[in-house]
Scaffold this active site. Structure first.
Site, short mmCIF file in Angstrom:
data_model
loop_
_atom_site.label_atom_id
_atom_site.label_comp_id
_atom_site.label_asym_id
_atom_site.label_seq_id
_atom_site.Cartn_x
_atom_site.Cartn_y
_atom_site.Cartn_z
N GLU B 66 0.94 -1.15 0.23
CA GLU B 66 -0.05 0.06 0.05
C GLU B 66 0.92 1.36 0.22
O GLU B 66 0.52 2.23 -0.66
CB GLU B 66 -0.94 0.11 1.18
CG GLU B 66 -1.84 -1.04 1.47
CD GLU B 66 -1.26 -2.45 2.07
OE1 GLU B 66 0.03 -2.41 1.94
OE2 GLU B 66 -1.91 -3.01 2.85
N PRO B 283 14.80 -40.50 8.82
CA PRO B 283 13.37 -41.03 8.75
C PRO B 283 12.67 -41.03 10.50
O PRO B 283 11.51 -40.85 10.38
CB PRO B 283 13.57 -42.61 8.51
CG PRO B 283 14.67 -42.70 7.75
CD PRO B 283 15.58 -41.63 8.29
#
Lengths: 387, 387
Positions: B66, B283
């Site tokens: 803006e 993992p």
């Protein structure tokens, strides 16, 4: 006109290529249950390239493509060029030899795509040439081999082509820790499996799978009704089949192959004129086929599911290090869209990698280095399996 | 003409939708390193729908969209409609509050897409309304949220968005039996991983991975040169990092998070203004995040490779039966074509499944039933993390 007659050779070749494409399309007519025979199409062309007659083979015991076309042509077959997708057979099986029929009908020239790999039926080209016909081989041969890739491998290797069906979670599991496995893949994938079963002539599992899961192994349509034509249900292993198991329900033929040796099982199936085995498990049985180099195609359904524990979908392959990993060639990836609000699965199709160039390996017996079945030399003919 | 003025309301809405699409495109200008801020675009429209000025946000410390547009418009901003992809902020951070700036510039009307989820910055709409401006919310909100999905989740949940990268064989292995893992995925997939690392602001592994594999965790281009902007390298776990490890080479920032608790690790990273963690293993660490419901996206590279043995790519998820399997939603399947003669891999992208409808479950603590992180209530603001 010179463009039509002066360069007749060239135009003839153009006509012949077009006719071969038509013959391939005829051969591929869907819905004809052909096993154990190859798909074959034939177009008889007049000198000016006009089609005199067409024919194709509809299955064991019915006329071969050449005989079909000759019957439709009648006397008009005289002087034509026969364009046929497979070398005309030289063998009297359920029907007479096509080479002789072409000679007797007065066909002048024969153009075929694929040489007959069948040691019992081959020799048609020599018979034709000996009778004075002009013979050309190899036109669109690649397409013809692709059309009959299963049959060609089966005949060349003297054993059925083996498609291994594999269903796994994204983390490679075929069951959860407690042994439950229904369902990992979705309904649409299971329907797709039935479609593929219907393309084979044999569905093969181990006695362990029959004992554990009691599968019906029949082919059912989308409304779960059994199809009229069912593949043979083959169960391999040395254990007896308990009475009352669904494979013994009479809804399709069943054979118990009392062996644990993949090669011996395939030899028995070859003796039953089986050309295409759809191998459905379990993991240890499939691993035995892979280790023996007896898997020709892998169809893997990967479900977007995670379990984190449970049985692996693939058994021990005797591979201990990444350099020895099997690296089959990925030929297709298809998303199988889910039905009834279910998730899609991903279907991967793979074929064995070509043998690596020899690297002075001193471990010729290492299965990991021989993922591909090598043609037996010489391939044993399949008894009774000539077309 | 009546079609331009008589139905001004409708035409205005049409202009505004077009302007919002333009603002979204401006916000998505590629190449701007925005983290920890959202992407925002702004278009100032005159009464007749003409564009007065455009602006977009270029990253922390630079003007908001803006402010950028207002600066370009100057006095021409008076009386315009500001079309902006995110609710104007109400907060003085590195820059002043946009809501106030819009009021002071004489903007008459504000249309925004997404409400500001940031508890520190929100309230802009109220400020604007209190100053007498007309405010409309929700135009193309879905697109705006999609544009900033990572930032939105991070702000709403008060922790970074977590993308879990997983590489596995078709049978779910991340290494062979002897521990070797180079390479399972192909070079093209590894490049793709670098591309995704560059989109995150943090790469996270466990101390075990650093000890075992000594990864550099930097982002390198196709010529293997490090990019100028590198994500933070975060290593979590209680073990010390051995001197000489590559994560300590100074080629990018590194932080050691001395915890094994995923939630605690993410809280520390939130404190460092991290919005997007790229979780690369191992993992067990990844499984801990999954169990905690702290994985927001899974990117799985499935290599057409079979090992039959070796470490599983996914650790124990606490799931014992198929009914409790995690079923994330498959959002993309892409074949990553191989380079340099290598095979392709298949990349699957998945997001956690929405929570199932309550079924009277009496196991609310069961991780398998809560694959999705639920927004904390209320979400803790990220300290210093306002835009």
């Amino acid at each position: 006109m010179s463009s039509e007659h002066g360069t007749g050779r060239t135009d003839g070749a153009g006509h012949e290529a077009a006719a071969m494409r038509r013959a391939l399309a005829l051969a591929a007519t869907p819905g004809v249950p052909l096993s154990p025979n190859p798909r074959v199409g034939c177009v008889l062309l007049a000198d000016d390239g006009a089609t005199v007659a067409e024919g194709f083979h509809r299955g064991a015991g019915t006329p071969h493509a050449e005989a079909d076309a000759l019957a439709r042509a009648g006397a008009a077959a005289r002087g034509t060029t026969a364009v046929v997708t497979l070398e005309p057979c030289n063998h009297t099986g359920r029907t007479g030899p096509c080479a002789q029929a072409l000679v007797e009908a007065g066909v002048r020239r024969v153009v075929y795509a694929q040489s007959d790999p069948n040691p019992v039926a081959r020799g048609g080209a020599e018979t034709l040439r000996a009778a004075g016909l002009v013979v050309e081989a190899g036109l669109l041969e690649h397409d013809a081999r692709a059309l009959n890739r299963v049959w060609t491998l089966a005949v060349e290797h003297g054993r059925p082509f083996v498609t291994w069906k594999l269903a796994a979670t994204l983390d490679g599991r075929s069951a959860a820790a407690d042994g439950t496995s229904r369902w990992i893949s979705g309904r649409a994938s299971r329907r797709d499996v039935h479609r593929l079963r219907a393309l084979a002539d044999t569905v093969l599992v181990g006695t362990g799978t029959v004992a554990a899961d009691d599968p019906a192994l029949t082919v059912r349509d989308e409304q779960d009704r059994p199809l009229e034509r069912q593949p043979l249900r083959a169960v391999m292993g040395e254990s007896d089949l308990a009475p009352g198991r669904r494979v013994l329900d009479g809804s399709a033929e069943t054979v118990h192959l009392r062996t644990r040796d993949p090669r011996a099982a395939l030899a028995q199936l070859a003796g039953l004129e089986r050309r295409h085995v759809f191998l459905e498990g379990g993991p240890r049985l499939a691993a035995a086929f892979v280790r023996a180099g007896l898997v020709d195609e892998i169809v893997a359904y990967v479900a977007p599911v995670l379990l984190g524990a449970g049985a692996s979908a693939v058994g021990d392959l005797g591979i201990s290090t990444v350099a020895a990993a099997l690296r089959p060639v990925l030929t297709d990836v298809t998303v199988i869209e889910g039905v009834a609000g279910e998730q899609p699965d991903v279907r991967l199709t793979l074929v064995p990698a070509p043998l690596p160039a020899p690297r002075g390996s001193d471990h010729p017996e290492h299965p990991a280095e021989h993922p591909v079945d090598q043609p037996a030399a010489p391939p044993a003919p399949i008894p009774g399996g000539t077309r």
